[in-house]
Design a protein around this motif. Structure first.
Motif, mmCIF file in Angstrom:
data_model
loop_
_atom_site.group_PDB
_atom_site.id
_atom_site.type_symbol
_atom_site.label_atom_id
_atom_site.label_comp_id
_atom_site.label_asym_id
_atom_site.label_seq_id
_atom_site.Cartn_x
_atom_site.Cartn_y
_atom_site.Cartn_z
ATOM 1 N N MET A 23 0.819 -1.219 0.000
ATOM 2 C CA MET A 23 0.000 0.000 0.000
ATOM 3 C C MET A 23 0.846 1.260 0.000
ATOM 4 O O MET A 23 1.868 1.336 0.686
ATOM 5 C CB MET A 23 -0.877 0.021 1.243
ATOM 6 N N GLU A 63 -3.288 6.760 6.083
ATOM 7 C CA GLU A 63 -2.666 6.211 7.298
ATOM 8 C C GLU A 63 -2.429 7.289 8.350
ATOM 9 O O GLU A 63 -2.496 7.023 9.541
ATOM 10 C CB GLU A 63 -1.320 5.552 6.961
ATOM 11 N N TYR A 110 -7.593 -4.031 6.220
ATOM 12 C CA TYR A 110 -7.771 -3.498 4.872
ATOM 13 C C TYR A 110 -7.797 -4.601 3.830
ATOM 14 O O TYR A 110 -7.339 -5.722 4.069
ATOM 15 C CB TYR A 110 -6.635 -2.514 4.556
ATOM 16 N N ALA A 113 -4.154 -6.455 8.150
ATOM 17 C CA ALA A 113 -3.150 -7.327 8.720
ATOM 18 C C ALA A 113 -3.286 -7.233 10.234
ATOM 19 O O ALA A 113 -3.701 -6.183 10.760
ATOM 20 C CB ALA A 113 -1.756 -6.885 8.301
ATOM 21 N N ARG A 115 7.002 -6.287 11.200
ATOM 22 C CA ARG A 115 7.247 -4.866 10.935
ATOM 23 C C ARG A 115 8.318 -4.363 11.912
ATOM 24 O O ARG A 115 8.267 -4.699 13.096
ATOM 25 C CB ARG A 115 5.986 -4.048 11.166
ATOM 26 N N ARG A 122 4.968 0.455 9.559
ATOM 27 C CA ARG A 122 3.946 0.062 8.582
ATOM 28 C C ARG A 122 4.167 0.705 7.221
ATOM 29 O O ARG A 122 3.307 0.621 6.339
ATOM 30 C CB ARG A 122 2.553 0.446 9.087
HETATM 31 N N1 GLY Z 1 1.157 -0.956 6.020
HETATM 32 C C1 GLY Z 1 0.158 -1.847 6.441
HETATM 33 C C2 GLY Z 1 0.495 -2.713 7.563
HETATM 34 O O1 GLY Z 1 1.541 -2.598 8.155
HETATM 35 O O2 GLY Z 1 -0.316 -3.522 7.917
#
Ligand code: GLY
Length: 377
Positions: free
Chosen positions: A46, A52, A259, A272, A315, A342
């Motif tokens: 994304m 965000e 999402y 997620a 992440r 993210r």
């Molecule tokens: N950028 C989306 C996530 O970390 O879930």
């Protein structure tokens, strides 16, 4: 001997390799597994700084700038790599099921409008006009027409190819075991196979960046403080790929619990989870069930979709949620490019450019002070 040794072959490390090599530096990238196969592979691709962001600030600014730079970057990479990276800026709908959620979206819209970014607020009818298959329970949405996604895997591959075309050496399965140092400088990066001498080291190892930095000797010696100088910790995200349906949605649909990202090949990624479970990288039944329910709530027709495959990634999070870009305290020739949490796919390429400006042109002035690794020392 390399001018720059980059530790980590995800989007951030590959972008640093590409930009440094393009700027004329000799570059060696060391990846402990296979390039692009950690958090980069786990992402949904994304490109969503406006949706965000909760409020204007340095993260929002760099994200908006990164998004604006994507079309030209993708065009340049596609011509060098010879394949399509699937950039789709088809818009994002951030939807609300309740009045409270709608209120929050309204507030977000006015905060971003004050920073000069216009997002549209849609009522239920307009939402369904934009995406006919979304749930009837959705009462409104914030619509951001200029955002979208890219294939994170193809972007990583294109960055790697372009970096190699500019002379970079990429070593796979080259785990870093330590550093050779002289006073406050790293003189080489050690792997099981070799010592790679360098002028500058970039730590772009995602969630493992803190572990890599912890291999640096303590300065001053015998210090009691054994905290690693890069406080990055893993936050797991689990995702599912849904398929077997004819294009259920066109734009990204983002709800309160997750999402849906439609990919160019008709597959929809549902993600997620956000889990603080250390370095556990497996999916769980509970996590996948949560994502399946989230997807069905947003687009009920997806209940009939096939569960094609699932995966999880880690992440790289920092204590304040901001990335670390720039020289590491106490170690003038060690640069951090990590902690993108993210936003690794969105911010990877711009990070590469900022790091190349810093290392090759000795200009760190475009990196916001809020991103300096020294804020944690
Ligand atoms: N950028 C989306 C996530 O970390 O879930």
């Amino acid at each position: 001997m390399s001018d720059v040794v980059i530790i980590g072959g995800g989007i951030v490390g590959l972008a640093c390799a590409y930009e440094c090599a393009k700027a004329g530096a000799s570059v060696t990238l060391l990846e402990y597994g296979k390039t692009g196969m950690q958090a980069t592979n786990a992402a949904a691709g994304m490109l969503a700084p406006l949706v965000e962001a909760h409020e204007p600030g340095p993260m929002f600014d760099i994200g908006a700038q990164a998004l604006a730079e994507f079309p030209a970057l993708v065009a340049a990479l596609e011509s060098q790599a010879g394949f399509d990276i699937e950039l789709q800026l088809d818009g994002i709908l951030k939807v609300a099921f309740t009045n409270d959620q709608l209120h929050e979206l309204r507030e977000r819209r006015s905060r971003l409008a004050s920073a000069g970014h216009q997002l549209e607020l849609l009522d239920a009818a307009q939402c369904h006009e934009a995406e006919p298959r979304i749930s009837d329970r959705i009462i409104g949405a914030l619509y951001s027409p200029s955002e979208g996604s890219v294939s994170n895997q193809l972007l990583a591959l294109a960055l790697e190819r372009a970096a190699i075309l500019h002379g970079a050496t990429i070593q796979q399965r080259a785990a870093v075991t330590g550093f050779r140092t002289s006073r406050e400088r790293v003189t080489s990066v050690r792997t099981a196979e070799a010592d790679v001498a360098c002028d500058t080291v970039v730590i772009a190892a995602g969630a493992r960046s803190g572990q890599i930095a912890a291999k640096l000797p303590h300065r001053p010696p015998k210090t009691e403080d054994r905290r690693p100088p890069l406080p990055v910790h893993p936050i797991r995200g689990q995702m599912i790929a849904l398929g077997g349906m004819s294009t259920p949605i066109r734009s990204i649909v983002w709800g309160p619990d997750g999402y849906l990202v439609p990919r160019a090949n008709g597959i929809v990624f549902a993600g997620a989870t956000v889990e603080d479970v250390g370095f556990r990288r497996r999916t769980t039944q509970a996590g996948l069930q949560q994502m399946r329910s989230m997807a069905n709530a947003l687009v009920p027709q997806l209940a009939a979709a096939k569960h094609l495959f699932d995966w999880a990634g880690l992440r790289p999070a920092t204590p304040d949620g901001l990335p670390m870009i720039g020289p590491v305290p106490e170690w003038p020739n060690v640069v951090a490019a990590t902690g993108h949490y993210r936003n690794g796919v969105l911010l990877g390429p711009i990070t590469g450019r900022l790091v190349a400006d810093g290392i090759v042109h000795r200009d760190w002035s475009n990196v916001p002070a809020d991103f300096s690794p020294s804020r944690f020392s």
